[in-house]
Enzyme design. Structure first.
Site, PDB file in Angstrom:
ATOM      1  N   PHE A   7       0.820  -1.225   0.000  1.00 12.14           N
ATOM      2  CA  PHE A   7       0.000   0.000   0.000  1.00 12.14           C
ATOM      3  C   PHE A   7       0.851   1.272   0.000  1.00 12.14           C
ATOM      4  CE2 PHE A   7      -4.356  -1.438   2.003  1.00 12.14           C
ATOM      5  CZ  PHE A   7      -4.475  -2.400   1.021  1.00 12.14           C
ATOM      6  N   LYS A   8       2.123   1.150   0.382  1.00 12.04           N
ATOM      7  CA  LYS A   8       2.996   2.329   0.527  1.00 12.04           C
ATOM      8  C   LYS A   8       2.294   3.342   1.444  1.00 12.04           C
ATOM      9  CE  LYS A   8       4.999   1.213  -3.910  1.00 12.04           C
ATOM     10  NZ  LYS A   8       5.651   1.638  -5.127  1.00 12.04           N
ATOM     11  N   HIS A  90      12.928  -2.122   0.448  1.00 14.19           N
ATOM     12  CA  HIS A  90      12.244  -1.515  -0.706  1.00 14.19           C
ATOM     13  C   HIS A  90      13.037  -0.307  -1.212  1.00 14.19           C
ATOM     14  CE1 HIS A  90       9.247   0.364  -3.232  1.00 14.19           C
ATOM     15  NE2 HIS A  90       8.601  -0.790  -3.221  1.00 14.19           N
ATOM     16  N   GLU A 159      12.471  -5.592  -8.084  1.00 13.04           N
ATOM     17  CA  GLU A 159      11.675  -4.446  -8.529  1.00 13.04           C
ATOM     18  C   GLU A 159      12.601  -3.395  -9.143  1.00 13.04           C
ATOM     19  OE1 GLU A 159       7.799  -4.105  -6.146  1.00 13.04           O
ATOM     20  OE2 GLU A 159       9.343  -3.246  -4.881  1.00 13.04           O
TER      21      GLU A 159
HETATM   22  P1  13P Z   1       3.931  -0.120  -8.759  1.00 17.10           P
HETATM   23  O1  13P Z   1       3.141  -1.384  -8.935  1.00 17.10           O
HETATM   24  O2  13P Z   1       3.092   1.075  -8.456  1.00 17.10           O
HETATM   25  O3  13P Z   1       4.867   0.091  -9.912  1.00 17.10           O
HETATM   26  O4  13P Z   1       4.856  -0.315  -7.458  1.00 17.10           O
HETATM   27  C1  13P Z   1       5.624  -1.450  -7.337  1.00 17.10           C
HETATM   28  C2  13P Z   1       6.200  -1.489  -5.992  1.00 17.10           C
HETATM   29  O5  13P Z   1       7.054  -0.692  -5.640  1.00 17.10           O
HETATM   30  C3  13P Z   1       5.698  -2.512  -5.060  1.00 17.10           C
HETATM   31  O6  13P Z   1       6.486  -2.601  -3.920  1.00 17.10           O
END
Ligand code: 13P
Length: 235
Positions: A7-8, A90, A159
């Site tokens: 969710f950030k 992250h 990522e």
């Molecule tokens: P997005 O799916 O918005 O590109 O983000 C990926 C992410 O950083 C998941 O941790």
């Protein structure tokens, strides 16, 4: 497949509750056995009654029981909700919050010693990827410095920084190349993250060494996360 949503800094406590309830109903109704992870904000953590394949985790924590670390949470606050899953490394924490590899290793070891399931994130910036796969791999391996890649409760999420939040995922061949290089040394599940959505999930999950996805923006609404899961498991 593993489906994880990060969710950030998004969604309220009220919406997170609704989100997790809807997710639970969706999983039970469709008899989904795949592992699903939800990483809400700290303020949305709670005791959720969930089937064992849906796990809620924290996006970050300081490697202490408790103490004077303004703005952080420690083990005591995580334990209150019985949570045993954490996201570490992250790129937004590495780049924006300037988290060093040293601190990341400290967090990793602290939560490993306490038996947490760890989703450990790595990812290279665009200028490194542009230099070619060897540079990218060298950069990515450096993000494993001090990390026990044989930890049995480890999941690695690749990522690429340049694919996060851009709406444009890395190309299938590029993901494939990186994941197969990682697979040569890493035996734990490998996830891909970076602009995953319902329209590209099938292509991503068809990558040989891809065991799942870590999704940001396209998963913040429960309907779209369910759509990703639905498309992902049927492919
Ligand atoms: P997005 O799916 O918005 O590109 O983000 C990926 C992410 O950083 C998941 O941790």
């Amino acid at each position: 497949m593993i489906f994880a949503t990060n969710f950030k800094t998004n969604n309220t406590r009220a919406y997170t509750k609704e989100y997790i309830q809807t997710l639970k109903e969706f999983v039970l109704k469709n008899d989904i056995k795949d592992d699903i992870f939800v990483f809400p904000t700290f303020t949305s953590l709670d005791m959720f009654e969930l089937p064992s394949n849906i796990r809620v985790g924290v996006q970050n924590a300081y490697p202490v029981q408790n103490g004077s670390y303004t703005g952080e949470i420690g083990l005591e606050q995580i334990d209150e909700f019985g949570l045993k899953t954490i996201l570490i490394g992250h790129s937004e924490r590495r780049v924006i919050l300037k988290e060093s590899q040293e601190l990341i290793v400290e967090k990793f070891n602290y939560f490993k010693e306490r038996g947490f399931e760890i989703i450990y994130c790595i990812g290279e910036p665009k200028e490194i990827r542009d230099e070619g796969v060897d540079s990218a791999m060298e950069y990515l391996w450096s993000e494993f410095d001090g990390i026990d890649i044989e930890y049995e409760k480890l999941i690695v999420a690749y990522e690429p920084i340049w694919a996060i939040g851009t709406g444009v995922s890395a190309k299938k061949e590029d993901i494939d190349e990186i994941l197969s290089n990682l697979r040569a040394k890493i035996k734990v599940p490998l996830l891909y993250g970076g602009s995953v959505k319902s329209s590209n999930i099938q292509e991503i999950e068809s990558i040989k060494d891809c065991d799942g996805v870590l999704v940001g923006s396209a998963s913040w609404k429960i309907e779209s996360f369910c759509e990703i899961i639905k498309n992902g498991i049927k492919g």
